[in-house]
Design a protein around this motif. Structure first.
Motif, PDB file in Angstrom:
ATOM      1  N   GLN A  88       0.828  -1.208   0.000  1.00 34.95           N
ATOM      2  CA  GLN A  88       0.000   0.000   0.000  1.00 34.95           C
ATOM      3  C   GLN A  88       0.861   1.255   0.000  1.00 34.95           C
ATOM      4  N   LEU A  89       1.954   1.246   0.757  1.00 32.91           N
ATOM      5  CA  LEU A  89       2.865   2.396   0.763  1.00 32.91           C
ATOM      6  C   LEU A  89       3.435   2.620  -0.628  1.00 32.91           C
ATOM      7  N   HIS A  90       3.844   1.565  -1.291  1.00 33.88           N
ATOM      8  CA  HIS A  90       4.383   1.676  -2.642  1.00 33.88           C
ATOM      9  C   HIS A  90       3.333   2.290  -3.577  1.00 33.88           C
ATOM     10  N   LYS A  91       2.095   1.823  -3.492  1.00 35.10           N
ATOM     11  CA  LYS A  91       1.011   2.384  -4.313  1.00 35.10           C
ATOM     12  C   LYS A  91       0.781   3.857  -3.981  1.00 35.10           C
ATOM     13  N   ASP A  92       0.796   4.177  -2.680  1.00 36.41           N
ATOM     14  CA  ASP A  92       0.587   5.567  -2.261  1.00 36.41           C
ATOM     15  C   ASP A  92       1.680   6.481  -2.799  1.00 36.41           C
ATOM     16  N   LEU A  93       2.923   6.000  -2.796  1.00 35.69           N
ATOM     17  CA  LEU A  93       4.022   6.828  -3.296  1.00 35.69           C
ATOM     18  C   LEU A  93       3.920   7.019  -4.806  1.00 35.69           C
ATOM     19  N   GLU A  94       3.475   5.987  -5.517  1.00 32.57           N
ATOM     20  CA  GLU A  94       3.280   6.154  -6.955  1.00 32.57           C
ATOM     21  C   GLU A  94       2.174   7.172  -7.227  1.00 32.57           C
ATOM     22  N   ARG A  95       1.131   7.127  -6.417  1.00 41.46           N
ATOM     23  CA  ARG A  95       0.049   8.101  -6.556  1.00 41.46           C
ATOM     24  C   ARG A  95       0.551   9.495  -6.178  1.00 41.46           C
ATOM     25  N   ALA A  96       1.401   9.570  -5.174  1.00 43.57           N
ATOM     26  CA  ALA A  96       1.959  10.855  -4.747  1.00 43.57           C
ATOM     27  C   ALA A  96       2.817  11.472  -5.852  1.00 43.57           C
ATOM     28  N   GLN A  97       3.527  10.642  -6.612  1.00 44.11           N
ATOM     29  CA  GLN A  97       4.298  11.158  -7.745  1.00 44.11           C
ATOM     30  C   GLN A  97       3.379  11.862  -8.740  1.00 44.11           C
ATOM     31  N   GLU A  98       2.240  11.217  -9.021  1.00 41.39           N
ATOM     32  CA  GLU A  98       1.270  11.816  -9.937  1.00 41.39           C
ATOM     33  C   GLU A  98       0.752  13.136  -9.373  1.00 41.39           C
ATOM     34  N   CYS A  99       0.514  13.163  -8.069  1.00 39.68           N
ATOM     35  CA  CYS A  99       0.046  14.391  -7.431  1.00 39.68           C
ATOM     36  C   CYS A  99       1.082  15.509  -7.583  1.00 39.68           C
TER      37      CYS A  99
END
Length: 117
Positions: A88-99
């Motif tokens: 989940q952290l890995h997914k969140d960081l990938e989403r954060a990159q998009e943000c």
């Protein structure tokens, strides 16, 4: 063989078969459900997620560290995260990159949530 004798023989066979079936029913094992532990991620996959998380952190700096610290609250580091939380952290960081690329704040994206209320 008389009709009466046949009935007696049939009754004896039925009684013997009934005894066999009752004995076989007593031999049926009692089955129970054994809980199975969820599959754990192997070392290679875990290390791959950790490596990618570190890479994202190095690339984007302290803004990503805030999300990592949020996920690892009460732990020494990402290595101590359970498998599901690490993914989940890995997914969140990938989403954060998009943000970061789109100029959306982490709070608006729901990446930083209050864990205290």
């Amino acid at each position: 063989m008389t009709m009466n004798t046949r009935f007696e023989e049939l009754a004896q066979r039925l009684a013997a078969r009934t005894q066999e079936l009752r004995g076989a029913a007593a031999l049926i094992p009692s089955l129970s459900i054994v809980p199975v532990e969820p599959a754990r991620m192997d070392y290679l996959h875990r290390e791959s997620h950790c490596r990618m998380i570190r890479h994202i952190r190095r690339r984007w700096g302290m803004s990503m560290q805030q999300i990592i610290d949020h996920a690892c609250f009460g732990l020494v580091g990402i290595e101590q995260l359970p498998d599901d939380d690490l993914i989940q952290l890995h997914k969140d960081l990938e989403r954060a990159q998009e943000c970061m690329l789109d100029g959306v704040s982490f709070e608006d994206a729901g990446l930083l949530r209050s864990r205290y209320g």
